[in-house]
Design a protein around this motif. Structure first.
Motif, PDB file in Angstrom:
ATOM      1  N   PRO B  18       4.417   5.937  12.045  1.00 42.97           N
ATOM      2  CA  PRO B  18       3.792   5.689  10.735  1.00 42.97           C
ATOM      3  C   PRO B  18       2.269   5.631  10.835  1.00 42.97           C
ATOM      4  O   PRO B  18       1.734   5.063  11.790  1.00 42.97           O
ATOM      5  N   TYR B  22      -0.923   5.584   3.299  1.00 42.77           N
ATOM      6  CA  TYR B  22      -0.437   6.781   2.591  1.00 42.77           C
ATOM      7  C   TYR B  22      -0.797   6.666   1.112  1.00 42.77           C
ATOM      8  O   TYR B  22      -0.978   5.566   0.601  1.00 42.77           O
ATOM      9  N   VAL B  25       4.226   5.628  -0.722  1.00 41.02           N
ATOM     10  CA  VAL B  25       5.286   5.270   0.215  1.00 41.02           C
ATOM     11  C   VAL B  25       6.588   5.161  -0.574  1.00 41.02           C
ATOM     12  O   VAL B  25       6.640   4.489  -1.610  1.00 41.02           O
ATOM     13  N   ALA B  50       4.889   8.998   2.781  1.00 35.34           N
ATOM     14  CA  ALA B  50       5.864   8.602   3.799  1.00 35.34           C
ATOM     15  C   ALA B  50       7.167   8.202   3.119  1.00 35.34           C
ATOM     16  O   ALA B  50       7.168   7.597   2.049  1.00 35.34           O
ATOM     17  N   LEU B  52      10.190   5.833   4.089  1.00 34.41           N
ATOM     18  CA  LEU B  52      10.587   4.829   5.084  1.00 34.41           C
ATOM     19  C   LEU B  52      12.085   4.577   4.980  1.00 34.41           C
ATOM     20  O   LEU B  52      12.605   4.268   3.905  1.00 34.41           O
ATOM     21  N   THR B 212       6.383  -3.834   7.327  1.00 32.90           N
ATOM     22  CA  THR B 212       7.610  -3.286   7.890  1.00 32.90           C
ATOM     23  C   THR B 212       7.808  -3.846   9.289  1.00 32.90           C
ATOM     24  O   THR B 212       6.913  -4.490   9.844  1.00 32.90           O
ATOM     25  N   ILE B 217       1.811  -1.029   6.369  1.00 30.53           N
ATOM     26  CA  ILE B 217       1.490   0.321   5.915  1.00 30.53           C
ATOM     27  C   ILE B 217       0.875   0.191   4.525  1.00 30.53           C
ATOM     28  O   ILE B 217       1.517  -0.303   3.595  1.00 30.53           O
ATOM     29  N   ALA B 219      -0.552   1.519   0.928  1.00 33.03           N
ATOM     30  CA  ALA B 219      -0.044   2.570   0.047  1.00 33.03           C
ATOM     31  C   ALA B 219      -0.707   2.488  -1.314  1.00 33.03           C
ATOM     32  O   ALA B 219      -0.885   1.399  -1.865  1.00 33.03           O
ATOM     33  N   VAL B 222       3.940   2.671  -4.433  1.00 37.28           N
ATOM     34  CA  VAL B 222       5.182   2.394  -3.708  1.00 37.28           C
ATOM     35  C   VAL B 222       6.356   2.656  -4.652  1.00 37.28           C
ATOM     36  O   VAL B 222       6.356   2.203  -5.805  1.00 37.28           O
TER      37      VAL B 222
END
Lengths: 102, 405
Positions: B18, B22, B25, B50, B52, B212, B217, B219, B222
Motif C-alpha cells: 500500500p 490515494y 480508497v 486502492a 483494500l 489498517t 492510508i 484518502a 473512501v
C-alpha cells in the motif's frame, strides 16, 4: 441446527423456535413527539453487532412464549437466556436503555 | 520421477504494497469493490485508487453466490438499476476481454398459488413498461423450456405458470472478479489483499483516511463495499446503517450430464436451481433467520430447499450433495440496496444488496463510481439513498427479491 434452551421448557431444537431480532427495543414513550429521523431509527434501524447480541426468540412449537437471549453472532453460541422482565445477565452493545426492558 | 511442473501462469494483477495516500480508497475487494474501482478508473479518469481487501480477492459473497443474473424487478428504481446492470453484463465479456461464461439461458420464476400468479403477472406488466424482457408462460411452456420439471397437479405446490426473462442467465463468478481485477490493475489500481480496515481517520466531519493492519492510508475519498460487514465498517466510521447480516447458504451436487438448460427459481417453495457449465446442479434458498457473521447456517434450511427441489425435479432424487457453504448477506427492511452518500463527507456506502448482489455487480459499480467521483447520486441510484428510510420512499422488492434473488 442449534440447541436452544427455552427458559420455561428446557433445551429444544432450533426448528421449534422463531427469531425476533434485537431485544429491548421499546415502543416510543410519546410517539407523537418523534420526528422523522427518530421514527426511521425506531422502525428500520436495529443493531447488527459482530459478537454478543441481545435478541428475542419465541418457542413457537412449544410453550409459544417469548424470551430473550445473548448470543455470539460469529460462533452462534448462546451465552444466556432470560425471561422478559429479567435483567440482561451479560452486557452487550445493544444493552437495554434505562427502564427500557420489555 | 514426476515431470517438472509447468511455470505458474501469468498473474492477472500485481500484489503491491500500500502507498501512503490515494485519491480514493475502496474498502472490500469483492465484485462490487472491483467493479467500482473499474468504473472509477474507466469512466471518471481516477487512477490513484486502492482496493483494500481483508482476506483474499473475491473470497466473500463473490465466491459464494449462485451466479444468477436477471433484471425482472417490480419497481421503476429497481428495474432501472438492474436492467442497466444486465446491459453492462451483455457488453462486459468483450470490454474486459475475458470470457467469463456469461450464458443468457433465461430465468423463470415459478408461480404456485393464485396469489403468485397475480403477483407474477403484475410484475411482467411492470417489467414490459420498463423495457425489461419479461413474459408470462404457461405450465406447458415451462415444461417445454425445462423438460425435467414436474408440472403435474398432484404435488403440494403445483406449477401454475411462470414469469420468464430470456436475457437473464448465469456467469462464472470467480472469473468475473478476475476479469475486473486484471483491467483495474492495467489501469493502475492497487489491489491490496490481506489488508483489513480497523478504523477511519476524520478531520471534522470529513473522512481523510483509514487505519489498517498494514498502517495508515490517507484518502481523498473512501467508499465502502463491505457487504455482510457493512455495519461493522459503518460503526467504525461513526454512522448507522439499517442493515441486518444473515447467513445465506447454497449447495452443489456432484457433476452430471447437462439436464437443466435454464434457471428455475421459486419463491414459494424456497429454491433456485441452475446447472453450472461443469455440470454441478447449483442451488440456493432463503436466509437462516437469525443474525450471523459465521459464514455458515443450519442443515434444516438446506434440507428444506432440497425437498422443494426434488418435488419440482424428481430426477434430482438420485443426485448427491457434493458441498454446502454459507455467506453473510447484508439485508435491508425493503429488500433493496443502499448506494449512497453518508452523513460523513467524502465517505460513500454501497451495501444492502442482501441475497442479490452478484447480478447487480456492474450496475452497482457503475453508478457508485459516479456518486464517488461527483459527490452526488447517479440518476439510477438516487432512489437507493439511506434517506429513504427517513422519507418513507421505500423500494419494497420483497415480492421480487425476498427469497430467491
Amino acid at each position: 441446527m442449534m440447541l436452544i434452551e427455552c427458559p420455561w421448557c428446557g433445551p429444544r431444537n432450533e426448528t421449534e423456535y422463531g427469531y425476533g431480532g434485537e431485544a429491548h427495543v421499546a415502543y416510543p414513550a410519546d410517539p407523537s413527539a418523534l420526528n422523522d429521523n427518530e421514527w426511521a431509527k425506531f422502525l428500520f434501524y436495529r443493531k447488527n453487532p459482530k459478537g454478543l447480541f441481545a435478541e428475542r426468540w419465541v418457542h413457537s412449537a412449544g410453550c409459544r412464549r417469548w424470551f430473550n437471549a445473548v448470543r455470539d453472532t460469529v460462533t452462534y453460541e448462546f451465552k444466556a437466556v432470560y425471561k422478559p422482565g429479567e435483567p440482561q445477565p451479560i452486557k452487550t452493545t445493544n444493552a437495554p436503555a434505562q427502564g427500557g426492558t420489555k | 520421477m514426476a515431470d517438472i511442473l509447468p511455470e505458474h501462469p501469468d498473474f492477472l494483477w500485481r500484489n503491491p504494497e500500500p502507498k501512503s495516500s490515494y485519491d480514493a480508497v475502496i474498502v472490500g475487494g469483492g465484485g462490487h469493490g472491483l467493479a467500482t474501482a473499474y468504473y472509477l478508473a474507466k469512466n471518471h479518469g481516477m487512477r490513484n485508487i486502492a482496493v483494500l481487501e481483508r482476506g483474499w480477492l473475491a473470497g466473500g459473497n463473490m465466491a459464494r453466490n449462485t451466479t444468477i443474473i436477471r433484471s425482472n424487478y417490480l419497481w421503476d428504481e429497481s428495474a432501472g438499476i438492474y436492467e442497466h446492470s444486465l446491459k453492462l453484463w451483455e457488453q462486459l465479456p468483450e470490454e474486459l476481454e475475458y470470457d467469463f461464461l456469461f450464458s443468457q439461458r433465461g430465468v423463470m420464476n415459478l408461480a404456485h398459488t393464485l396469489g403468485d400468479v397475480r403477483e407474477s403477472m403484475r410484475r411482467v406488466g411492470a417489467n414490459q413498461l420498463n423495457g425489461v424482457d419479461a413474459e408470462w408462460i404457461t405450465p406447458e411452456q415451462v415444461k417445454e423450456l425445462c423438460p425435467i420439471i414436474n408440472i403435474g397437479d398432484d404435488i403440494r405446490y403445483p406449477v401454475m405458470g411462470a414469469t420468464y426473462q430470456p436475457r437473464a442467465g448465469i456467469a462464472k463468478h470467480d472469473h468475473v472478479a478476475w476479469a475486473f481485477a486484471r483491467k483495474c490493475d492495467e489501469m493502475g489500481v492497487d489491489i491490496i489483499q490481506n489488508c483489513e480496515v480497523t478504523g477511519f481517520i476524520k478531520d471534522g466531519n470529513r473522512v481523510v483516511g483509514v487505519e489498517t493492519n498494514r498502517g495508515r492510508i490517507n484518502a481523498g475519498k473512501v467508499a465502502l463495499c463491505g457487504a455482510g460487514h457493512s455495519s461493522v465498517l459503518a460503526e467504525q466510521a461513526g454512522f448507522d446503517l439499517p442493515i441486518q447480516s444473515h447467513p445465506l447458504q447454497a449447495l452443489v451436487s456432484e457433476l452430471h450430464e447437462p439436464v437443466h438448460p435454464t434457471v428455475v427459481m421459486s419463491n414459494h417453495v424456497h429454491v433456485y436451481v441452475s446447472q453450472a457449465h461443469k455440470g454441478e446442479l447449483v442451488m440456493g434458498a432463503g436466509i437462516d433467520t437469525y443474525n450471523g457473521y459465521g459464514q455458515r447456517g443450519a442443515f434444516h434450511v438446506i434440507e428444506e430447499q432440497m425437498a422443494a427441489a426434488v418435488e419440482l425435479f424428481p430426477i434430482f432424487g438420485r443426485a448427491h450433495v457434493l458441498r454446502t457453504w454459507g455467506g453473510i448477506v447484508d439485508t435491508t427492511m425493503d429488500a433493496s440496496p443502499i448506494v449512497s452518500k453518508t452523513p460523513i463527507d467524502q465517505l460513500y456506502v454501497n451495501c444492502g444488496w442482501g441475497t442479490g448482489g452478484f447480478k447487480g455487480t456492474p450496475g452497482a459499480g457503475y453508478t457508485f463510481a459516479h456518486t464517488i467521483a461527483n459527490d452526488e447520486p447517479h440518476p439510477l441510484n438516487a432512489g437507493f439513498s439511506i434517506e429513504r428510510f427517513e422519507t418513507g420512499h421505500l423500494i419494497d422488492e420483497h415480492g421480487a427479491a425476498a427469497v430467491a434473488h
